[in-house]
Design a protein around this motif. Structure first.
Motif, mmCIF file in Angstrom:
data_model
loop_
_atom_site.group_PDB
_atom_site.id
_atom_site.type_symbol
_atom_site.label_atom_id
_atom_site.label_comp_id
_atom_site.label_asym_id
_atom_site.label_seq_id
_atom_site.Cartn_x
_atom_site.Cartn_y
_atom_site.Cartn_z
ATOM 1 N N LEU A 189 2.096 6.632 9.393
ATOM 2 C CA LEU A 189 2.137 6.603 7.806
ATOM 3 C C LEU A 189 2.025 8.073 7.299
ATOM 4 O O LEU A 189 1.555 9.021 7.973
ATOM 5 C CB LEU A 189 0.801 5.963 7.093
ATOM 6 C CG LEU A 189 0.479 4.305 7.506
ATOM 7 C CD1 LEU A 189 -0.794 3.920 6.981
ATOM 8 C CD2 LEU A 189 1.780 3.532 6.926
ATOM 9 N N ARG A 190 2.662 8.223 6.144
ATOM 10 C CA ARG A 190 2.809 9.566 5.632
ATOM 11 C C ARG A 190 1.408 9.764 4.924
ATOM 12 O O ARG A 190 0.800 9.115 4.096
ATOM 13 C CB ARG A 190 3.732 9.528 4.264
ATOM 14 C CG ARG A 190 3.726 11.046 3.765
ATOM 15 C CD ARG A 190 5.069 11.057 2.707
ATOM 16 N NE ARG A 190 4.303 10.739 1.290
ATOM 17 C CZ ARG A 190 3.607 11.828 0.513
ATOM 18 N NH1 ARG A 190 3.439 12.983 1.027
ATOM 19 N NH2 ARG A 190 3.256 11.013 -0.643
ATOM 20 N N GLY A 245 6.368 14.700 7.363
ATOM 21 C CA GLY A 245 7.626 14.114 6.495
ATOM 22 C C GLY A 245 7.337 13.190 5.428
ATOM 23 O O GLY A 245 6.367 12.735 5.393
ATOM 24 N N SER A 246 8.357 12.869 4.626
ATOM 25 C CA SER A 246 8.374 11.822 3.418
ATOM 26 C C SER A 246 8.447 10.275 4.156
ATOM 27 O O SER A 246 8.674 10.403 5.419
ATOM 28 C CB SER A 246 9.457 11.937 2.478
ATOM 29 O OG SER A 246 10.781 12.034 3.339
ATOM 30 N N VAL A 247 8.249 9.572 3.449
ATOM 31 C CA VAL A 247 8.150 8.068 3.690
ATOM 32 C C VAL A 247 9.263 7.315 3.058
ATOM 33 O O VAL A 247 9.198 7.566 1.703
ATOM 34 C CB VAL A 247 6.973 7.350 3.984
ATOM 35 C CG1 VAL A 247 6.318 7.455 2.622
ATOM 36 C CG2 VAL A 247 7.051 6.066 4.836
ATOM 37 N N GLU A 248 9.950 6.116 3.449
ATOM 38 C CA GLU A 248 10.624 5.322 2.991
ATOM 39 C C GLU A 248 10.858 4.157 3.418
ATOM 40 O O GLU A 248 11.142 4.061 4.681
ATOM 41 C CB GLU A 248 12.286 5.983 2.619
ATOM 42 C CG GLU A 248 13.106 5.088 1.979
ATOM 43 C CD GLU A 248 14.653 5.735 2.006
ATOM 44 O OE1 GLU A 248 15.539 4.826 1.845
ATOM 45 O OE2 GLU A 248 14.663 6.819 2.226
ATOM 46 N N LEU A 249 10.291 3.118 2.597
ATOM 47 C CA LEU A 249 10.367 1.640 3.144
ATOM 48 C C LEU A 249 11.764 1.153 3.420
ATOM 49 O O LEU A 249 12.617 1.682 2.683
ATOM 50 C CB LEU A 249 9.640 0.526 2.413
ATOM 51 C CG LEU A 249 8.200 0.860 1.998
ATOM 52 C CD1 LEU A 249 7.390 -0.120 0.925
ATOM 53 C CD2 LEU A 249 7.276 0.737 3.414
ATOM 54 N N CYS A 306 8.743 -1.851 8.481
ATOM 55 C CA CYS A 306 9.854 -0.784 8.785
ATOM 56 C C CYS A 306 9.805 0.156 7.618
ATOM 57 O O CYS A 306 9.730 -0.032 6.589
ATOM 58 C CB CYS A 306 11.192 -1.337 9.074
ATOM 59 S SG CYS A 306 12.351 -0.397 9.681
ATOM 60 N N PHE A 307 9.986 1.551 8.214
ATOM 61 C CA PHE A 307 9.961 2.889 7.425
ATOM 62 C C PHE A 307 10.640 3.882 7.986
ATOM 63 O O PHE A 307 10.777 4.017 9.185
ATOM 64 C CB PHE A 307 8.466 2.984 6.632
ATOM 65 C CG PHE A 307 7.520 3.329 7.649
ATOM 66 C CD1 PHE A 307 7.343 4.767 8.327
ATOM 67 C CD2 PHE A 307 6.625 2.235 7.873
ATOM 68 C CE1 PHE A 307 6.402 5.053 9.069
ATOM 69 C CE2 PHE A 307 5.930 2.696 8.974
ATOM 70 C CZ PHE A 307 5.515 3.862 9.558
ATOM 71 N N ARG A 308 11.295 4.809 7.335
ATOM 72 C CA ARG A 308 11.854 6.260 7.636
ATOM 73 C C ARG A 308 10.760 7.324 7.452
ATOM 74 O O ARG A 308 10.195 7.510 6.266
ATOM 75 C CB ARG A 308 13.062 6.404 7.242
ATOM 76 C CG ARG A 308 14.183 5.092 7.455
ATOM 77 C CD ARG A 308 15.635 5.514 6.812
ATOM 78 N NE ARG A 308 16.323 4.213 7.014
ATOM 79 C CZ ARG A 308 17.475 4.404 7.571
ATOM 80 N NH1 ARG A 308 18.076 5.646 7.618
ATOM 81 N NH2 ARG A 308 18.252 3.548 7.813
ATOM 82 N N VAL A 335 0.688 -1.269 0.049
ATOM 83 C CA VAL A 335 -0.101 -0.025 -0.051
ATOM 84 C C VAL A 335 0.746 1.268 -0.063
ATOM 85 O O VAL A 335 0.744 2.114 -0.653
ATOM 86 C CB VAL A 335 -0.941 0.028 1.075
ATOM 87 C CG1 VAL A 335 -1.770 1.355 1.387
ATOM 88 C CG2 VAL A 335 -2.089 -1.062 1.124
ATOM 89 N N VAL A 336 1.941 1.303 0.880
ATOM 90 C CA VAL A 336 3.037 2.415 1.070
ATOM 91 C C VAL A 336 3.484 2.564 -0.353
ATOM 92 O O VAL A 336 3.745 3.705 -0.818
ATOM 93 C CB VAL A 336 3.752 2.321 2.041
ATOM 94 C CG1 VAL A 336 4.720 3.345 2.140
ATOM 95 C CG2 VAL A 336 2.989 2.301 3.385
ATOM 96 N N SER A 337 4.062 1.334 -0.832
ATOM 97 C CA SER A 337 4.844 1.409 -1.952
ATOM 98 C C SER A 337 4.122 1.990 -3.117
ATOM 99 O O SER A 337 4.614 2.854 -4.105
ATOM 100 C CB SER A 337 5.546 0.296 -2.552
ATOM 101 O OG SER A 337 6.442 -0.090 -3.528
#
Length: 549
Positions: free
Chosen positions: A371-372, A476-480, A489-491, A321-323
């Motif tokens: 989540l972003r 913020g932005s998000v990065e898996l 896990c994500f940043r 979903v995030v990707s």
């Protein structure tokens, strides 16, 4: 008044990363003993909402309505239904919310009205009246059957015969909810005028019901069939043949983009106002979210049904979903939700796969709130309420009555809010509640959880406070990162600050080894994960939050 006047600066970006609390007015608090919640009840309970630390409330429809679909069938867009109170009660609610630092968003149902709306009464009276084409009318086929194969989400054909005009009219929902013809600019003007009415009364934004249903294909082409392997029950229950079609022509039309630009232009004249759209489509939801929220000239944010479906929140599903969102939506903005007034509560919906203990529900809350995007929390979610099991005799929802017993409708997520454990009505009403209050909900009442620092309610309060203390978690932005089948896990990054968020979805302790980085644990999240140098350790059904560098 045509524009909002204020001598103080307005935060026009408040909605980005906001936590929005959804109120279903019929079920929040009854103050007059008739068993149905009201606006005065919302005002009375605003301190509870403010104590959560949320940014805004979203109030489901309270407009004048025959209540065939409980307010989503509007008969007067500029008045309050007497069962909920008066315009004065509404203004008092808005003023009190603002005094507590809460923004106010309300539902706008612009795709259809009630069949009892004066506009439709005039429209159906003849083919030549001033509002004859304010709704979607079409002649029968030569054999008398409906104009095409479009289906209603609530079952059966989306076309209803009208004897006066000797034509069919379109209804994507109940037959008592005729669809507007937004191809007519006069209809757009009238609907935007109703939006302005509520802006002038002080609302800060809108939740736009069924935003992708506003326009239809003017050629009335048949929808093609959908291959069985692509049928998806996230929009309609799997017993509903609505899922058998690929809905290319009854919704999702490109004409909608220009109308949304008109809507956004109106909102821009009221600085700080914002809109979130509900996108109901199983096949192309994220693409529609992208189309509707990109460019800064349409709606501010949208939500699709990716996390409102029956698909459990496994690491793989959440990662996809995030990707998919990051790939598809680019400069747009999401508003995530796990539960609302239309779907089974997630405490029950995912319990067979994920569990329903307070520990599981706290972990899910942590996921949702990091989540972003912005977040919607549905009333009772902060208590961990499960779906109510009701008998057929107790049902009020026409959707559930139509498809009982395979699909039981939406009443199970709409039962009254529980405030007091020792009152059989949960402190909701002094009369008989419009829907039963389940006994198992009473043990989860607000007054019972208030006194427990380890309760789900306490966790929501603490975690929302923690979230606000760290801007990357809000905007913020998000990065898996470091994905496996056990840890999601994500940043989140904002400016020079990066936070790692890691959720152990398994029943065993998990570790993450960071090759070239060190992290320091952020305190106050309510979770127990720790770090030592370049290694993160997360207990079962728990999470870790750490600052990189």
């Amino acid at each position: 008044m045509s524009e909002r006047d204020s001598s103080s600066p307005v935060d026009t970006d408040w909605w980005r990363g906001a936590v929005i609390y959804q109120i279903y007015p019929r079920s929040y608090q009854d103050t007059d003993g008739d068993g149905t919640g009201d606006l005065k009840g919302i005002t009375e309970r605003l301190p509870h909402i403010a104590s959560l630390g949320v940014d805004a409330i979203w109030v489901s429809p309270f407009f004048k309505s025959p209540m065939r679909d409980f307010g989503y069938d509007v008969s007067d867009y500029e008045d309050v239904d007497p069962m909920f109170g008066t315009i004065g009660d509404f203004k008092e609610m808005v003023d009190n919310a603002h005094a507590l630092g809460l923004k106010v968003m309300i539902d706008q149902v612009l795709s259809h009205s009630s069949s009892e709306h004066p506009w439709f009464i005039e429209s159906r009276s003849s083919r030549t009246n001033d509002k004859a084409d304010w709704y979607v009318w079409a002649d029968a086929k030569p054999d008398g059957s409906p104009p095409n194969n479009w289906l209603s989400i609530f079952g059966g054909s989306a076309w209803q015969w009208e004897t006066g005009r000797r034509q069919y009219y379109l209804h994507n929902f109940l037959a008592s909810q005729p669809d507007f013809n937004l191809h007519n600019p006069e209809v757009q003007d009238a609907l935007l005028s109703s939006v302005r009415f509520w802006l002038d009364l002080g609302v800060d934004g809108f939740r736009l019901d069924t935003i992708n249903f506003y326009f239809h294909d003017q050629q009335l082409r048949d929808n093609p069939p959908l291959v069985p392997e692509l049928r998806n029950a996230s929009i309609a229950p799997d017993v509903n043949p609505y899922n058998f079609q690929d809905h290319l022509y009854d919704k999702n039309q490109p004409d909608n983009l220009e109308f949304l630009r008109r809507l956004r232009a109106l909102l821009e004249t009221y600085p700080g106002s914002a809109a979130v759209g509900e996108v109901g489509d199983a096949q192309r939801g994220l693409q529609i979210v992208s189309d509707y929220t990109s460019g800064g000239d349409k709606v501010h944010m949208c939500y699709s049904f990716d996390l409102l479906s029956a698909t459990p929140p496994t690491v793989g599903h959440l990662g996809k979903v995030v990707s998919d969102f990051e790939t598809t939506v680019t400069d747009g903005w999401a508003c995530w939700a796990f539960s609302n007034h239309d779907v089974r509560r997630h405490a029950t919906r995912w319990s067979e796969t994920f569990g329903d203990t307070p520990r599981h529900l706290k972990l899910l809350a942590g996921v949702l709130l990091t989540l972003r995007g912005s977040v919607c929390i549905y009333q009772g979610e902060e208590l961990g309420l499960p779906e109510a099991e009701l008998s057929f005799e107790d049902l009020r929802d026409p959707y559930g009555i139509q498809f009982w017993p395979t699909f039981k409708g939406r009443d199970g997520c709409r039962t009254p809010m529980v405030w007091s454990a020792d009152d059989k009505s949960g402190g909701f009403s002094s009369g008989k509640p419009w829907l039963p209050v389940p006994g198992e909900h009473l043990a989860l009442a607000v007054d019972r959880q208030e006194a427990d620092p380890d309760s789900v309610l306490s966790h929501y309060r603490n975690f929302i406070r923690f979230r606000k203390q760290h801007l990357p978690l809000v905007k913020g932005s998000v990065e898996l990162d470091h994905q496996n089948d056990k840890v999601f896990c994500f940043r989140r990054r904002h400016g020079n600050e990066t936070i790692i968020c890691a959720f152990n979805m398994s029943d065993e302790t998990q570790t993450i080894d960071l090759a070239d980085e060190e992290v320091s644990t952020l305190r106050g999240s309510g979770f127990s994960g720790t770090s030592a140098g370049k290694t993160i350790t997360i207990p079962p059904i728990d999470a870790y939050f750490g600052l990189v560098g």
